[in-house]
Motif scaffolding. Sequence first.
Motif, PDB file in Angstrom:
ATOM      1  N   VAL A  67      17.515  20.563  -3.029  1.00  0.00           N
ATOM      2  CA  VAL A  67      17.246  21.705  -4.170  1.00  0.00           C
ATOM      3  C   VAL A  67      17.279  20.657  -5.440  1.00  0.00           C
ATOM      4  O   VAL A  67      16.452  20.968  -6.110  1.00  0.00           O
ATOM      5  N   HIS A  68      18.217  19.779  -5.567  1.00  0.00           N
ATOM      6  CA  HIS A  68      18.250  19.172  -6.601  1.00  0.00           C
ATOM      7  C   HIS A  68      17.150  18.183  -6.598  1.00  0.00           C
ATOM      8  O   HIS A  68      16.701  17.926  -8.178  1.00  0.00           O
ATOM      9  N   GLU A  69      16.486  17.876  -5.822  1.00  0.00           N
ATOM     10  CA  GLU A  69      15.505  16.896  -5.921  1.00  0.00           C
ATOM     11  C   GLU A  69      14.161  17.771  -6.351  1.00  0.00           C
ATOM     12  O   GLU A  69      13.384  17.204  -6.898  1.00  0.00           O
ATOM     13  N   LEU A  70      14.271  19.024  -5.839  1.00  0.00           N
ATOM     14  CA  LEU A  70      13.200  19.784  -6.073  1.00  0.00           C
ATOM     15  C   LEU A  70      12.861  20.266  -7.820  1.00  0.00           C
ATOM     16  O   LEU A  70      11.800  20.329  -8.314  1.00  0.00           O
ATOM     17  N   LEU A  71      14.099  20.619  -8.132  1.00  0.00           N
ATOM     18  CA  LEU A  71      14.401  21.064  -9.614  1.00  0.00           C
ATOM     19  C   LEU A  71      14.287  20.039 -10.681  1.00  0.00           C
ATOM     20  O   LEU A  71      13.781  20.097 -11.714  1.00  0.00           O
ATOM     21  N   GLY A  72      14.730  18.898 -10.314  1.00  0.00           N
ATOM     22  CA  GLY A  72      14.706  17.760 -11.021  1.00  0.00           C
ATOM     23  C   GLY A  72      16.026  17.560 -12.105  1.00  0.00           C
ATOM     24  O   GLY A  72      16.835  18.583 -11.975  1.00  0.00           O
ATOM     25  N   ASP A  73      16.487  16.377 -12.535  1.00  0.00           N
ATOM     26  CA  ASP A  73      17.416  16.101 -13.310  1.00  0.00           C
ATOM     27  C   ASP A  73      17.714  17.378 -14.764  1.00  0.00           C
ATOM     28  O   ASP A  73      18.687  17.490 -15.045  1.00  0.00           O
ATOM     29  N   ASN A  74      16.464  17.622 -15.181  1.00  0.00           N
ATOM     30  CA  ASN A  74      16.216  18.262 -16.510  1.00  0.00           C
ATOM     31  C   ASN A  74      16.244  19.862 -16.372  1.00  0.00           C
ATOM     32  O   ASN A  74      15.631  20.411 -17.091  1.00  0.00           O
ATOM     33  N   PHE A  75      16.206  20.258 -15.121  1.00  0.00           N
ATOM     34  CA  PHE A  75      15.799  21.532 -14.992  1.00  0.00           C
ATOM     35  C   PHE A  75      16.503  22.623 -15.930  1.00  0.00           C
ATOM     36  O   PHE A  75      15.905  23.200 -16.527  1.00  0.00           O
TER      37      PHE A  75
END
Length: 229
Positions: free
Chosen positions: A2-10
């Motif tokens: 999920v973190h990879e999908l949303l990205g660090d700056n979500f």
Amino acid sequence: MVHELLGDNFYIILTRLLIALVLAGVIGFERELKNHSAGFRTHILVGVGSCLMMLLSLFGFEMFLEEYDNIRFDPARIPSYVISGIGFLGAGTIIVYGGTIRGLTTAASIWTVAGLGLVVGAGMYAAAVLTTVIILLSLIFLNNFERLFQRGKAPNVIQIVTLPDVQINEVVKVFDKFNIAIKKVEVSKVENNLRNIFIVMENNPELDRISLFDEIAHVDYVKNVTELT
């Protein structure tokens, strides 16, 4: 995953988009209350869309910058195109009728909302909120001052939407009945087999507009009556 999908700056992106939605929506709501062509939804789309473009400029190319040393970062390039490109929307809200121009304020508010979206996208929240307050104060209160200065000077423009079978002389008779001096009449064809009749009349503060509009609405084949402000 999920973190990879949303990205660090979500969460930063989510916060800025929501703030842009609220600020642009407040300004659009004021325009909606005054029945302008660009209202609540238009201002929200412009504000959120320009914020998205700013976020794209700030965060959309990070992986390329990290991977390639020869790439140069210019965060102002995309926003500059947003500011210049938003003009086509503003132009669509402007109505030019003879010497009378309507919709300039709404066009300016659309352009300003685009700027608001860019500012929020860049994280300048205080500047965005302050600008929103200034815009609202200008739209709500300064309009009353303009009316005081223009009272008795600016002509009124009445827009009448009719079917093609309407007798224009019957509409003109209504104005004669109220002793209203007509300065100009323009007829244009619009979609769905309808006509727009624009009538420029001299300003009369004592005119009973409700009775006038009611009389015009009772003319055969008249569909809608609006005063352009």
